[in-house]
Scaffold this motif. Structure first.
Motif, PDB file in Angstrom:
ATOM      1  N   ARG A 161       0.693  -1.279   0.207  1.00  6.08           N
ATOM      2  CA  ARG A 161       0.191  -0.098  -0.028  1.00  6.08           C
ATOM      3  C   ARG A 161       0.844   1.427   0.140  1.00  6.08           C
ATOM      4  O   ARG A 161       0.533   2.217  -0.713  1.00  6.08           O
ATOM      5  CB  ARG A 161      -0.948   0.095   1.226  1.00  6.08           C
ATOM      6  CG  ARG A 161      -2.110  -1.055   1.162  1.00  6.08           C
ATOM      7  CD  ARG A 161      -2.774  -1.297   2.410  1.00  6.08           C
ATOM      8  NE  ARG A 161      -3.950  -2.027   2.310  1.00  6.08           N
ATOM      9  CZ  ARG A 161      -4.441  -2.473   3.384  1.00  6.08           C
ATOM     10  NH1 ARG A 161      -4.350  -2.151   4.604  1.00  6.08           N
ATOM     11  NH2 ARG A 161      -5.588  -3.690   3.376  1.00  6.08           N
ATOM     12  N   THR A 186       1.692   2.132  -3.472  1.00  3.19           N
ATOM     13  CA  THR A 186       0.789   2.647  -4.333  1.00  3.19           C
ATOM     14  C   THR A 186       0.634   4.108  -3.806  1.00  3.19           C
ATOM     15  O   THR A 186       0.455   4.945  -4.895  1.00  3.19           O
ATOM     16  CB  THR A 186      -0.634   1.895  -3.883  1.00  3.19           C
ATOM     17  OG1 THR A 186      -0.276   0.537  -4.116  1.00  3.19           O
ATOM     18  CG2 THR A 186      -1.645   2.422  -4.627  1.00  3.19           C
ATOM     19  N   LEU A 197      -3.159   3.155  -9.634  1.00  2.49           N
ATOM     20  CA  LEU A 197      -4.112   2.206  -8.720  1.00  2.49           C
ATOM     21  C   LEU A 197      -4.271   0.856  -9.153  1.00  2.49           C
ATOM     22  O   LEU A 197      -4.308  -0.137  -8.630  1.00  2.49           O
ATOM     23  CB  LEU A 197      -5.429   2.681  -8.289  1.00  2.49           C
ATOM     24  CG  LEU A 197      -5.468   4.111  -7.436  1.00  2.49           C
ATOM     25  CD1 LEU A 197      -6.506   4.538  -7.250  1.00  2.49           C
ATOM     26  CD2 LEU A 197      -4.555   3.630  -6.078  1.00  2.49           C
ATOM     27  N   ASP A 202      -2.259  -2.279  -8.194  1.00  2.00           N
ATOM     28  CA  ASP A 202      -2.663  -2.760  -6.856  1.00  2.00           C
ATOM     29  C   ASP A 202      -3.869  -3.421  -6.977  1.00  2.00           C
ATOM     30  O   ASP A 202      -4.885  -3.082  -6.426  1.00  2.00           O
ATOM     31  CB  ASP A 202      -2.266  -1.905  -5.752  1.00  2.00           C
ATOM     32  CG  ASP A 202      -2.421  -2.506  -4.387  1.00  2.00           C
ATOM     33  OD1 ASP A 202      -2.639  -3.813  -4.398  1.00  2.00           O
ATOM     34  OD2 ASP A 202      -2.642  -1.926  -3.498  1.00  2.00           O
TER      35      ASP A 202
END
Length: 682
Positions: A166, A169, A193, A196
């Motif tokens: 995360r 990202t 995005l 991911d």
């Protein structure tokens, strides 16, 4: 340390819930059979497992039946305690296609394996969840020398792996280029995005018009625009169905994330990286810096393999904040009106970003450094970089040349300089783990990640890097490796002794005799081992060990068996050798010697003597009052144990006399080879 006992013959040393469950379980219906029939190697491995605070599991036999400790419960959840003794295939059917071949491979070739951050989707509490684990599979020898099972220490790294994913990202969102419009900003963000798909199986972004009467789909990832779940436009208050409830989001003043269940009304939904579609989606308002109401809404599917929690919610909030910042930047570049307000918003966003960066650097022990490439330049450093090296942040860093000898040893500085010069020449970055030192002289370990800095023309004009303090991680890694080496060393030593006992016992005895003598000798070795375990392998009290080895003559202590000597702690290696010797002497005395009659006596003595100023340990076994002693026609295993094994283990001299009046056995060895001392003679 407690003793959990359920019935005769089923006792285990341990004080945890798992030890009690093992002791209470009826093992007759399992492939392992009754515990008293378990191999000694399995019992030793299980004892190590139960006493560890680190999650550990043992897979034993052809069925790879499970034995584990309390710390392993976190992985089993509702599968405990029924998983105890069950085949691994039945306990972990959802990951058997991954771990099954690995386990059978260890059984087949006896080679250990190591897996780091391996993705395993466990079924826990009725739900299959994404998980990552670091573990090793090590062979456990059976008593016959073949591989009997697999020993596995394991740690779950799910939160770290997902957290790092995360963070990447969010970092990718932060690094997005400038967009000209809101829609461009959203599309660029969704493109980032889409990388991911684990955390975001699909993403939709709807922008609101100025009157907040309409929502328009401007970006989508994982799902095609215009489908049931992704209408191109939603007009609030008209016949168009507001399937997501975006009208409420558009009219809300304060942003708040809502979670929606995904039913049949949304049609077929994409699965992302998973084998099943998501069942929940989050509605996240996108509020631009400086504004009160959302300018857009992000609809992000929640992973079907991860529960919605505060960390997930925070991640979505940060994604929305990054997108909001990108949209704000796009508006600044698209129009000059409201310039002052937008500049203030950007400054506020910048302050928040810098605060987050400082906080991230503090929490991650990471500092940043930018360097011109000149050896006489110290470069520009973040406050936390000075903190890592114990320098005053108010004073500029010493030049890179001055850092040689101050922050880095000369050879380390030379290695770092070579890497940086190569980056300045080629433009390729580097990643190094290096030893360093603080200004106060304390040793530390750091990770340096660097890349080249280029000007607008593409020329390399310097270098930027991050410096992370990894001292604690390095020390923890070294400690784990030390402990694993120690466990392996002790297990090998014990198994070597067991093998020697088996070979010598079987050399000349019948099968029936072998079984009886081998059982007795292993029990003697086990008695010494139990005392060592109880004392955390720091040694054994010699009085206590003597009584343990002569436990079957406990009623004769004080009358026909006398033990003289001060209380001393015997080293682990010496304890095993002396314990075996006492067992053989006692067995011989009970069959043929002083303890085979009603009047014979045994005197055991030990202490310290000085010879030429050096302390020596001495111990003697003297029999008297028994039948006349007849020396054996040929030396057997017992004589080998009390003479050769004791002599080798203690590094001393052993004398054995079959005197007619009674057997006399004496041993003398350097004190430091036998007794645990604390600075003086025992």
């Amino acid at each position: 340390m407690g003793l959990a006992t359920a019935r005769p013959g089923a006792s285990f040393i341990g004080s945890g819930a798992t030890a009690e469950a093992i002791a209470a379980k009826d093992w007759s219906a399992t492939s392992l059979g009754e515990p008293e029939q378990w191999p000694q190697s399995l019992r030793v491995a299980l004892e190590l497992c139960l006493h560890s605070a680190f999650p550990m599991v043992i897979f034993w036999g052809r069925d790879l039946s499970l034995l584990y400790n309390d710390a392993y419960h976190a992985f089993l959840t509702d599968k405990h305690p029924r998983a105890l003794g069950q085949p691994a295939r039945e306990v972990w059917p959802e990951i058997w296609d991954v771990i099954g071949p690995m386990l059978h491979g260890v059984l087949a070739d006896g080679k250990a394996t190591r897996s780091e951050d391996l993705q395993l989707h466990l079924m826990r509490n009725g739900r299959r969840e994404e998980g990552y684990f670091t573990f090793s599979y090590s062979p456990i020898p059976d008593d016959d020398g073949t591989v009997g099972g697999v020993f596995c220490p394991v740690v779950e790294t799910t939160e770290r792996v997902i957290g790092e994913r995360r963070l990447r990202t969010l970092r990718d969102l932060t690094a997005l280029g400038r967009a000209e419009t809101d829609a461009d900003a959203c599309r660029t963000a969704v493109d980032a995005l889409s990388a991911d798909a684990f955390d975001l199986p699909f993403v939709l972004i709807y922008c609101f018009d100025e009157r907040r009467s309409r929502a328009t789909l401007v970006a989508a990832s994982g799902v095609a625009a215009g489908r049931r779940a992704s209408p191109m436009e939603i007009r609030f208050g008209e016949e168009t169905e507001d399937i997501w409830g975006l009208a409420k989001v558009a009219g809300r003043e304060a942003g708040r994330t809502e979670l929606r269940e995904l039913g049949e009304e949304f049609g077929d939904l994409p699965k992302g990286e998973w084998s099943s579609p998501p069942t929940e989606a989050a509605l996240v308002p996108i509020v631009l810096p400086g504004e009160d109401r959302p300018a857009a809404a992000m609809i992000a599917a929640v992973s079907p393999r991860k529960r919605w929690d505060s960390a997930y919610s925070y991640f979505f909030d940060r994604v929305a904040a990054k997108i909001g910042s990108a949209m704000c930047d796009a508006r600044v570049y698209a129009a000059e009106r409201k310039r002052a307000e937008e500049i203030r918003s950007r400054e506020a966003a910048l302050r928040r970003t810098e605060a987050e960066l400082r906080e991230a650097q503090r929490l991650g022990r990471i500092g940043s450094w930018r360097w011109s490439g000149r050896i006489d330049d110290g470069g520009d450093a973040s406050e936390h970089l000075s903190s890592i090296f114990g320098l005053d942040p108010a004073i500029p860093l010493p030049s890179f040349a001055q850092q040689k000898g101050l922050l880095y040893a000369p050879d380390v500085w030379k290695r770092l300089n070579a890497a940086m010069q190569k980056t300045l020449q080629t433009g390729r970055g580097f990643d190094l783990d290096l030893p360093a030192r603080r200004a106060d002289g304390a040793s530390i370990w750091i990770t340096i990640r660097a890349e080249a800095v280029r000007d607008e023309s593409g020329e390399i004009v310097g270098l930027r890097s991050t410096v992370q303090d990894i001292t604690e991680r390095r020390q923890a890694q070294e400690q784990v490796e030390l402990l694993m080496h120690e466990v392996t060393h002790r297990a090998k030593n014990l198994l070597t002794v067991v093998r020697a006992v088996a070979r010598q016992t079987a050399r000349k005895d019948s099968p029936a005799n072998f079984a009886e003598l081998f059982d007795q000798r292993i029990a003697a070795l086990g008695a010494s081992h139990d005392l060592l375990v109880q004392n955390d392998w720091r040694g054994v009290d010699l009085h206590e060990m003597t009584r343990s080895q002569l436990a079957h003559f406990r009623d004769l202590f004080g009358s026909r068996i006398r033990v003289d000597g001060r209380a001393v702690m015997v080293r682990p290696a010496a304890a095993q050798a002396l314990g075996m010797a006492l067992h053989e002497l006692a067995t011989n005395a009970g069959k043929y010697g002083a303890l085979s009659s009603d009047e014979g006596m045994v005197r055991i003595s030990f202490g310290v003597q000085r010879e030429d100023g050096a302390p020596w340990f001495v111990m003697a076994w003297r029999e008297s009052g028994g039948p006349p002693v007849i020396p054996p026609e040929r030396p057997g295993f017992g004589q080998m144990v009390i003479v050769q094994m004791a002599k080798h283990a203690l590094g001393g001299d052993v004398a054995l006399d079959y005197a007619p009046t009674g057997v006399v056995w004496e041993i003398r060895a350097p004190l430091e080879n036998v007794i645990e001392t604390t600075g003086g003679d025992a």
